[in-house]
Write a protein that holds these residues in place. Structure first.
Motif, mmCIF file in Angstrom:
data_model
loop_
_atom_site.group_PDB
_atom_site.id
_atom_site.type_symbol
_atom_site.label_atom_id
_atom_site.label_comp_id
_atom_site.label_asym_id
_atom_site.label_seq_id
_atom_site.Cartn_x
_atom_site.Cartn_y
_atom_site.Cartn_z
ATOM 1 N N MET A 233 5.851 8.544 -5.286
ATOM 2 C CA MET A 233 6.832 7.794 -5.554
ATOM 3 C C MET A 233 7.191 6.747 -4.400
ATOM 4 O O MET A 233 7.491 7.751 -3.577
ATOM 5 N N SER A 234 7.362 5.874 -3.617
ATOM 6 C CA SER A 234 6.445 4.823 -4.561
ATOM 7 C C SER A 234 6.233 3.822 -3.032
ATOM 8 O O SER A 234 6.659 3.943 -2.426
ATOM 9 N N ILE A 235 5.032 2.903 -3.699
ATOM 10 C CA ILE A 235 4.749 2.501 -2.088
ATOM 11 C C ILE A 235 5.429 0.680 -2.764
ATOM 12 O O ILE A 235 5.167 0.003 -3.887
ATOM 13 N N GLY A 236 5.508 -0.026 -1.289
ATOM 14 C CA GLY A 236 6.048 -1.124 -1.385
ATOM 15 C C GLY A 236 5.479 -2.056 -0.243
ATOM 16 O O GLY A 236 5.299 -1.193 0.946
ATOM 17 N N MET A 237 6.336 -3.068 0.343
ATOM 18 C CA MET A 237 5.654 -3.834 1.124
ATOM 19 C C MET A 237 6.445 -3.034 2.156
ATOM 20 O O MET A 237 5.521 -3.160 3.673
ATOM 21 N N TRP A 238 7.652 -2.141 2.390
ATOM 22 C CA TRP A 238 8.228 -1.274 3.680
ATOM 23 C C TRP A 238 6.721 -0.350 4.459
ATOM 24 O O TRP A 238 7.373 -0.373 5.672
ATOM 25 N N ASN A 239 6.242 0.650 3.242
ATOM 26 C CA ASN A 239 5.469 1.420 3.789
ATOM 27 C C ASN A 239 4.368 1.649 2.848
ATOM 28 O O ASN A 239 3.131 2.703 3.510
ATOM 29 N N ARG A 240 4.047 0.210 3.059
ATOM 30 C CA ARG A 240 2.584 0.243 2.366
ATOM 31 C C ARG A 240 1.125 0.788 3.331
ATOM 32 O O ARG A 240 0.014 0.978 3.003
ATOM 33 N N ALA A 241 1.297 0.052 4.478
ATOM 34 C CA ALA A 241 -0.095 0.389 5.130
ATOM 35 C C ALA A 241 0.220 1.965 5.716
ATOM 36 O O ALA A 241 -0.976 2.511 5.256
ATOM 37 N N ARG A 242 0.902 2.608 5.992
ATOM 38 C CA ARG A 242 1.220 3.926 6.364
ATOM 39 C C ARG A 242 0.772 4.237 4.860
ATOM 40 O O ARG A 242 0.367 5.613 4.876
ATOM 41 N N ALA A 243 1.611 4.488 3.426
ATOM 42 C CA ALA A 243 1.129 5.394 2.096
ATOM 43 C C ALA A 243 -0.675 4.713 2.168
ATOM 44 O O ALA A 243 -1.233 6.320 1.174
ATOM 45 N N LEU A 244 -1.075 3.951 1.930
ATOM 46 C CA LEU A 244 -2.495 3.447 1.955
ATOM 47 C C LEU A 244 -3.208 4.541 3.207
ATOM 48 O O LEU A 244 -4.407 4.674 1.937
ATOM 49 N N GLU A 245 -2.849 4.486 3.786
ATOM 50 C CA GLU A 245 -3.845 5.740 5.183
ATOM 51 C C GLU A 245 -3.493 6.297 3.959
ATOM 52 O O GLU A 245 -4.184 7.672 4.614
ATOM 53 N N ALA A 246 -2.665 7.427 4.397
ATOM 54 C CA ALA A 246 -2.162 8.412 4.418
ATOM 55 C C ALA A 246 -2.641 9.763 2.782
ATOM 56 O O ALA A 246 -3.270 9.651 2.330
ATOM 57 N N LEU A 247 -2.334 8.629 1.795
ATOM 58 C CA LEU A 247 -2.155 9.425 0.155
ATOM 59 C C LEU A 247 -3.900 9.473 0.425
ATOM 60 O O LEU A 247 -5.099 8.556 0.642
ATOM 61 N N PRO A 248 -4.647 10.437 -0.474
ATOM 62 C CA PRO A 248 -6.234 10.768 -0.244
ATOM 63 C C PRO A 248 -6.736 10.626 -1.396
ATOM 64 O O PRO A 248 -5.930 9.301 -2.276
ATOM 65 N N GLY A 249 -7.761 9.749 -1.774
ATOM 66 C CA GLY A 249 -8.551 9.193 -2.496
ATOM 67 C C GLY A 249 -8.317 9.673 -4.062
ATOM 68 O O GLY A 249 -8.562 10.884 -4.387
ATOM 69 N N GLY A 250 -7.986 8.981 -5.062
ATOM 70 C CA GLY A 250 -7.997 9.503 -5.916
ATOM 71 C C GLY A 250 -6.340 9.930 -6.415
ATOM 72 O O GLY A 250 -6.033 10.186 -7.807
ATOM 73 N N ALA A 251 -5.564 9.519 -5.726
ATOM 74 C CA ALA A 251 -3.595 10.241 -5.865
ATOM 75 C C ALA A 251 -3.676 9.082 -6.705
ATOM 76 O O ALA A 251 -3.986 7.616 -6.394
ATOM 77 N N ALA A 252 -2.482 9.385 -7.334
ATOM 78 C CA ALA A 252 -1.811 8.434 -7.922
ATOM 79 C C ALA A 252 -0.036 7.787 -8.084
ATOM 80 O O ALA A 252 -0.047 8.746 -6.699
ATOM 81 N N ALA A 253 0.205 6.233 -8.159
ATOM 82 C CA ALA A 253 1.097 6.063 -7.017
ATOM 83 C C ALA A 253 1.778 5.058 -7.910
ATOM 84 O O ALA A 253 1.296 3.783 -8.272
ATOM 85 N N VAL A 254 2.940 4.912 -7.403
ATOM 86 C CA VAL A 254 3.756 3.739 -8.220
ATOM 87 C C VAL A 254 3.444 2.805 -6.972
ATOM 88 O O VAL A 254 4.122 2.719 -5.676
ATOM 89 N N VAL A 255 3.462 1.773 -7.443
ATOM 90 C CA VAL A 255 4.138 0.301 -6.343
ATOM 91 C C VAL A 255 4.902 0.001 -7.066
ATOM 92 O O VAL A 255 5.465 -0.702 -8.244
ATOM 93 N N LEU A 256 5.688 -1.179 -6.277
ATOM 94 C CA LEU A 256 6.669 -2.096 -6.094
ATOM 95 C C LEU A 256 7.183 -3.112 -6.056
ATOM 96 O O LEU A 256 5.728 -3.263 -5.333
ATOM 97 N N PRO A 257 6.896 -4.253 -6.668
ATOM 98 C CA PRO A 257 6.227 -4.878 -5.998
ATOM 99 C C PRO A 257 8.238 -5.784 -5.133
ATOM 100 O O PRO A 257 7.910 -6.958 -4.605
ATOM 101 N N SER A 258 8.516 -4.980 -3.938
ATOM 102 C CA SER A 258 9.286 -5.095 -3.259
ATOM 103 C C SER A 258 8.947 -5.627 -2.050
ATOM 104 O O SER A 258 8.299 -5.224 -1.150
#
Length: 522
Positions: free
Chosen positions: A216-241
């Motif tokens: 918790m959670s992925i928004g535009m403020w951390n999108r690039a970092r989170a999408l790169e760091a989290l392992p494949g298959g992980a579940a993540a909450v995304v926000l329209p922020s």
């Protein structure tokens, strides 16, 4: 009533007739009128009369030679017969009423079958449906000055009925502390663990090691970092922020931004949970945020929706259980599968349990397409659905005295045997006695146990003081059960309308005092 009878007949194959009495309100049928109506009936195995009758109808049945029982108070309750069939008839004849609790276990089994027959997202063994029912309750534990204290809070919330715990560690924690907290929370609670932390790398490590399963959670403020760091298959909450944490101003824009992030998360190998975000009240955007959930349930049909309802109830000075029931129903009907709750303030203690009950109510409501009432589970707390029988009273009392007048004649005197200081602390009632028998501490959770112990030990010297102790023990027991503070010699509950609030009257265009007695008088 005719419609209810038709459905019962269709489901059971019974002959079901509705007979009208010559009165306007069925519950007010006089006994002699009802007897005349029943006398003309022939060929029936059972007669069900209105549940609101103020007298016993069984005697009429004995005289007429056919079982007569009082039914539920409304047609919806009567339709329980359609599902219960012969079992319902037997229970109705034995107990004289039908309770929704008879169907609760059956409906819960149906809910389970529905749950596992529909597509969903697996989170460490927790199946989150794409769309409710059922609703899942995620409880967030915040802060804590140590790993142990954060995990203890997670364990407390888990004991209140959470399906998932969300850890919100302080921003100053290092990766090792975050991972250790996830590991211990997973082990101690046995529940799926989500991490609400700005340290994406720490969350990724906990997910890789199997201690956590949702970020918790992925928004535009951390999108690039989170999408790169989290392992494949992980579940993540995304926000329209946006990058500045702001939200789009219209439901269409909000859902479009959310859908774009969902697609990006999928392309990165993640399993997204979409959160359109429930806005806080008082900003003029609450309605549009609820509209966003409804729209997202259609536009993002392949991802579960999460709703953080504490954004609302933590910011409203009203009892949380009623708010949570309403929010769960509105958001459940709008497509949200996960309710994110907190107990961040004293006024919202037990909100997790309230959300769990509300989630069950709403799940059954959606499953059976019934209003969230008479389901065998409810969130009624201080108020009650219908009055309970108070029993009879002697017809001619020898004396009728006003207690306040008698009390004024005979003031309350100090007890020569000693004094009592009663408190609620540490999950129990404590009575500190100081008097002739020295200093004694009585401890317990039951007012009955305490007054019996006080009487056995002789910690008072006259009946009025034993009565006083029983009164205070009862208040303390209710305070303990309700999670309220207790103060000796002060009322436990004071309803809002009895506090003398100043309110605005649109009818008169004036400010006036709102002070009503419990009976409704002003």
């Amino acid at each position: 009533m005719e419609e209810a009878a038709r459905r019962i007949a269709e489901r059971t194959g019974w002959r079901v007739d509705v007979v009208e009495a010559p009165v306007e309100i069925a519950a007010l049928i006089p006994r002699d009128v009802l007897e005349n109506v029943l006398r003309g009936l022939r060929g029936y195995d059972l007669v069900i009369v209105p549940g609101g009758l103020g007298y016993d109808a069984a005697g009429l049945g004995r005289r007429l030679g056919v079982p007569v029982v009082r039914g539920p108070r409304d047609a919806a309750g009567l339709e329980l017969l359609a599902e219960l069939g012969e079992e319902g008839l037997e229970r109705l004849m034995e107990e004289g009423e039908l309770s929704p609790s008879l169907l609760l276990e059956r409906w819960l089994r149906e809910l389970r079958e529905h749950h596992f027959s529909k597509p969903g997202l697996d989170l460490c063994g927790l199946r989150v449906p794409l769309r409710p029912p059922p609703l899942v309750v995620a409880a967030e534990a915040y802060g804590g000055d140590s790993v142990a204290s954060l995990v203890e809070e997670a364990r407390r919330l888990a004991s209140h009925g959470a399906d998932m715990v969300v850890l919100g560690p302080p921003s100053g924690w290092g990766k090792e502390e975050v991972v250790e907290a996830a590991r211990m929370a997973r082990r101690e609670t046995g529940l799926p663990v989500a991490l609400d932390t700005a340290d994406v790398e720490a969350a990724a490590e906990a997910i890789r090691e199997g201690h956590a399963c949702l970020y918790m959670s992925i928004g535009m403020w951390n999108r690039a970092r989170a999408l790169e760091a989290l392992p494949g298959g992980a579940a993540a909450v995304v926000l329209p922020s946006g990058s500045d944490y702001s939200l789009p101003s219209s439901p269409l824009e909000r859902v479009e931004a959310l859908r774009a992030l969902v697609e990006e998360a999928r392309e990165a190998g993640l399993r997204p949970v979409a959160d359109p975000v429930l806005d806080a009240p008082g900003q003029g955007s609450l309605g549009l945020s609820i509209s966003s959930y409804y729209l997202a349930s259609y536009e993002i049909a392949d991802a579960p929706l999460m709703a953080g309802i504490a954004n609302f109830y933590e910011l409203v000075d009203a009892d949380s259980h009623g708010q949570i029931a309403a929010l769960a129903q509105v958001l459940g009907e709008s497509g949200a599968s996960i309710l994110l709750v907190t107990e961040a303030s004293h006024k919202t203690r037990m909100a997790v349990s309230e959300a769990k009950i509300a989630a069950t109510m709403v799940s059954l409501s959606l499953l059976k397409r019934r209003q969230p009432k008479d389901l065998g589970v409810d969130l009624l707390y201080v108020k009650e659905k219908r009055p309970r029988s108070q029993g009879g009273a002697p017809r001619r009392p020898r004396l009728s005295l006003d207690a306040a007048t008698v009390s004024a004649w005979h003031g309350f005197r100090l007890d020569r045997a000693g004094s009592h200081r009663i408190a609620v602390s540490g999950g129990e009632i404590r009575d500190y006695y100081i008097g002739r028998k020295g200093t004694v501490l009585l401890r317990g959770r039951s007012g009955r146990d305490l007054y019996r112990a006080a009487a056995y030990l002789g910690l008072a010297s006259e009946p009025s003081h034993y009565a006083y102790l029983g009164y205070e023990y009862c208040k303390a027991e209710h305070a303990l059960a309700m999670g309220r503070s207790y103060s000796q010699d002060s009322p436990l509950l004071v309803p809002p309308w009895a506090r003398g609030y100043r309110v605005y009257s649109p009818l008169r265009g004036e400010v006036e005092e709102l002070r009503r007695e419990p009976g409704g008088r002003r």
